[in-house]
Design an enzyme around this catalytic site. Structure first.
Site, short mmCIF file in Angstrom:
data_model
loop_
_atom_site.label_atom_id
_atom_site.label_comp_id
_atom_site.label_asym_id
_atom_site.label_seq_id
_atom_site.Cartn_x
_atom_site.Cartn_y
_atom_site.Cartn_z
N THR A 1 0.48 -1.02 0.01
CA THR A 1 0.22 0.06 -0.28
C THR A 1 0.58 1.46 0.15
O THR A 1 2.02 1.28 1.00
CB THR A 1 -0.96 0.24 1.39
OG1 THR A 1 -1.07 -1.20 0.92
CG2 THR A 1 -1.98 1.48 1.54
N GLU B 1 -6.32 -9.32 7.69
CA GLU B 1 -6.55 -10.49 8.11
C GLU B 1 -7.20 -10.97 8.92
O GLU B 1 -8.53 -10.57 9.11
CB GLU B 1 -5.10 -9.27 9.50
CG GLU B 1 -4.04 -9.12 8.75
CD GLU B 1 -3.61 -8.57 9.99
OE1 GLU B 1 -3.26 -8.73 11.49
OE2 GLU B 1 -2.58 -7.55 10.25
N LYS C 1 -6.87 1.46 -3.59
CA LYS C 1 -6.23 0.57 -2.07
C LYS C 1 -6.57 1.83 -0.84
O LYS C 1 -7.35 1.27 0.12
CB LYS C 1 -5.24 0.09 -2.17
CG LYS C 1 -4.16 -0.16 -0.95
CD LYS C 1 -5.84 -1.83 -0.14
CE LYS C 1 -5.05 -1.71 0.75
NZ LYS C 1 -4.17 -3.07 1.24
N GLY D 1 -8.58 -0.60 14.52
CA GLY D 1 -6.75 -0.38 14.47
C GLY D 1 -6.49 -1.50 13.94
O GLY D 1 -6.83 -1.67 12.63
N CYS E 1 -3.49 -1.65 9.08
CA CYS E 1 -3.73 -0.63 7.74
C CYS E 1 -4.72 0.24 8.34
O CYS E 1 -4.09 1.36 7.71
CB CYS E 1 -4.32 -1.73 7.07
SG CYS E 1 -3.67 -3.40 6.97
C1 UGA Z 1 -8.10 -3.79 6.35
C2 UGA Z 1 -9.21 -4.13 5.44
O1 UGA Z 1 -9.97 -4.21 5.67
C3 UGA Z 1 -8.97 -4.65 4.24
O2 UGA Z 1 -9.31 -4.75 2.72
C4 UGA Z 1 -7.09 -4.08 3.84
O3 UGA Z 1 -6.76 -5.02 3.02
C5 UGA Z 1 -6.12 -4.61 4.96
O4 UGA Z 1 -6.38 -3.58 5.83
C6 UGA Z 1 -5.02 -3.91 4.78
O5 UGA Z 1 -4.91 -2.46 3.87
O6 UGA Z 1 -3.91 -4.42 4.26
P1 UGA Z 1 -7.17 -5.50 7.35
O7 UGA Z 1 -6.58 -4.14 8.79
O8 UGA Z 1 -7.02 -6.66 8.09
O9 UGA Z 1 -8.27 -5.27 6.86
O10 UGA Z 1 -8.85 -5.48 9.33
P2 UGA Z 1 -10.41 -4.78 9.38
O11 UGA Z 1 -10.96 -6.06 9.22
O12 UGA Z 1 -10.35 -4.68 8.16
O13 UGA Z 1 -10.82 -4.26 10.91
C7 UGA Z 1 -10.06 -3.21 11.35
C8 UGA Z 1 -10.96 -2.73 12.76
O14 UGA Z 1 -11.51 -2.25 12.34
C9 UGA Z 1 -10.56 -3.49 13.59
O15 UGA Z 1 -10.13 -3.46 15.06
C10 UGA Z 1 -12.08 -4.07 13.45
O16 UGA Z 1 -12.46 -4.35 15.20
C11 UGA Z 1 -12.72 -3.06 13.25
N1 UGA Z 1 -13.75 -3.10 13.15
C12 UGA Z 1 -14.03 -3.06 11.50
C13 UGA Z 1 -15.27 -2.52 13.80
O17 UGA Z 1 -14.85 -1.53 15.06
N2 UGA Z 1 -16.28 -2.33 13.25
C14 UGA Z 1 -16.38 -2.87 12.72
O18 UGA Z 1 -17.94 -2.90 11.91
C15 UGA Z 1 -15.72 -3.55 11.66
#
Ligand code: UGA
Length: 433
Positions: free
Chosen positions: A121, A150, A207, A260, A263
């Site tokens: 990214t 993740e 992205k 958190g 990313c």
């Molecule tokens: C995120 C993106 O979702 C991916 O598409 C992207 O490829 C990735 O970053 C990256 O740039 O590599 P990720 O960091 O694994 O993925 O985590 P997410 O599933 O997006 O969750 C991020 C945070 O948001 C977590 O702390 C989660 O608890 C929080 N979250 C998620 C909420 O508080 N509410 C929600 O409804 C969804």
């Protein structure tokens, strides 16, 4: 096809194992000898469902290997760059030194007409600035951003929602790069995955704008949670109702302690920093997105203080969860750990439990206050905080726990408040009571 993956962190290691699963001969390259040794032994350096199975399969089949030596990749036809772009130590922008060093280390070993595929990214404009040196070394550049989450990394790599290719302005390079990357992803494309072709800057922007949109969605619902708290409304019902409008959609509307991880926090800051560099002012809303996110953490601290008082000395606080989300041991920018640290500074006696991140923290720091499970953490606690929604926390039976005081703050709106209240607990949700 013989391919390399440069950088064996979360993105690179999973990508390498998945490419071997697709039948390619893959060499993963990383500067960290310890990581290379672990991966070469078929052992995952982080907790990720299904990853270790793929890794073992790839390594034992001989299709997947790892090295620290760039000379080993000289006969590869495609090289994926999957190194990290963390936040700069002293600014909001992305630290590009790993991408630059990966490309510089690779170029002397590039075979003629090899394709370099950027997956990291990066700030918009990066591919345009890298292309001349790749071309001069005889290669072709393609930008193919990665969207894996993740804890769903293997599925997201092998069955992505879409493939995005950023292609060169030079038509011959674009056509050649497209054909080579299509060959790598042939099975994924044959499964019907949409494949979108565009120029370099658009691919880079896809992205960062996707991650910014996701962050915005979370902060939007968290702002609604604040209003729900002030008015006695229920944000979970609100999210369900607005989410059924398919222009809005139900996903990423879970209110709680905010986002958190490695990313969303750094990508929103880096995107904003990049637009400022470009002389644009249009992304000020991301300042609000991050401010709302920050307030969610303080909200939990404020609730604790309202229950237990400002001086938390001697107060045992059970923290359920340390990872930034469930099914990972990743604690980067973890809201749970940030809240624990804030309470620690107020004198609290913190005890943390997390099925995957707990053992990692304990191995790093044997003095860290880690409990084996939720029962142990909650025993004698003055307040319990559910901060990462692991299944084992969601399914806890409140009648089997032995806290000093039955107070729970559900930072993820993950448990059934009625069940806990019926068991005599005082329950606080995020935007719901
Ligand atoms: C995120 C993106 O979702 C991916 O598409 C992207 O490829 C990735 O970053 C990256 O740039 O590599 P990720 O960091 O694994 O993925 O985590 P997410 O599933 O997006 O969750 C991020 C945070 O948001 C977590 O702390 C989660 O608890 C929080 N979250 C998620 C909420 O508080 N509410 C929600 O409804 C969804």
């Amino acid at each position: 096809m013989k391919i390399s993956v440069i950088g064996c962190g979360y993105l690179g290691a999973v990508h390498a194992a998945c490419m071997a699963e697709l039948g390619h001969d893959v060499i993963g390259v990383d500067v960290d000898q310890e990581k290379v040794d672990l991966l070469s032994a078929g052992r995952a350096p982080f907790h990720e469902p299904d990853f270790e199975d793929l890794l073992e399969r790839g390594v034992s089949s001989g299709r997947l290997s790892f090295t620290t030596d760039f000379a080993q990749v000289a006969d590869c036809r495609v090289h994926f760059i999957g190194v990290g772009t963390p936040q700069k130590a002293d600014a909001h922008g992305a630290d590009m030194r790993y991408v630059e060093s990966a490309v510089q280390s690779l170029l002397p070993h590039l075979a003629d007409r090899a394709v370099v595929v950027g997956k990291s990214t990066v700030p918009v404009g990066t591919a345009d600035s890298l292309e001349p040196s790749v071309t001069e070394a005889g290669g072709v550049l393609v930008w193919n951003p990665e969207f894996l989450r993740e804890s769903f990394a293997v599925k997201d790599t092998l069955q992505p929602d879409r493939l995005v290719y950023g292609l060169s302005k030079n038509p011959e390079s674009a056509e050649y790069g497209l054909a080579m990357v299509d060959e790598v992803y042939a099975d994924i494309i044959a499964a019907g995955t949409p494949r979108l072709l565009m120029d370099f800057p658009t691919a880079e922007l896809v992205k960062v704008s996707a991650n910014s949109f996701l962050a915005m969605k979370i902060s939007f619902i968290n702002a609604m949670a604040e209003i729900c708290d002030a008015t006695g409304a229920d944000v979970t019902k609100l999210a369900e109702a607005i989410g059924l409008d398919d222009r809005i959609g139900r996903k990423f509307l879970r209110a709680g302690i905010g986002f958190g991880g490695g990313c969303l926090p750094k990508d929103t800051l880096a995107f904003q920093a990049r637009t400022e560099e470009l002389g644009l002012e249009s992304l000020n809303f991301l300042t609000d997105v991050n401010a709302i996110n920050e307030r969610r953490r303080q909200r939990v601290v404020d609730l604790v203080v309202a229950e237990l008082g400002e001086d938390l000395t001697g107060m045992r606080i059970a923290v359920l969860g340390a990872a930034f989300k469930p099914n990972t041991d990743d604690t980067r920018e973890s809201p749970a750990l940030d809240i624990a640290e804030r309470l620690d500074r107020l004198g609290a006696d913190i005890i943390i439990t997390d099925p995957a991140a707990g053992p990692v923290i304990a191995a790093r720091d044997p003095e860290a206050p880690i409990a084996a499970d939720a029962h142990e953490a909650i025993e004698g606690a003055n307040i319990t905080l559910l901060l990462t929604e692991w299944d084992e926390f969601k399914s806890l039976d409140p009648t089997t726990l032995a806290p000093a005081r039955k107070i729970i703050i559900d930072g993820r709106n993950a448990i059934d408040s009625t069940v806990w209240k019926n068991a005599g607990w005082t329950y606080y949700g995020m935007g719901r009571s």
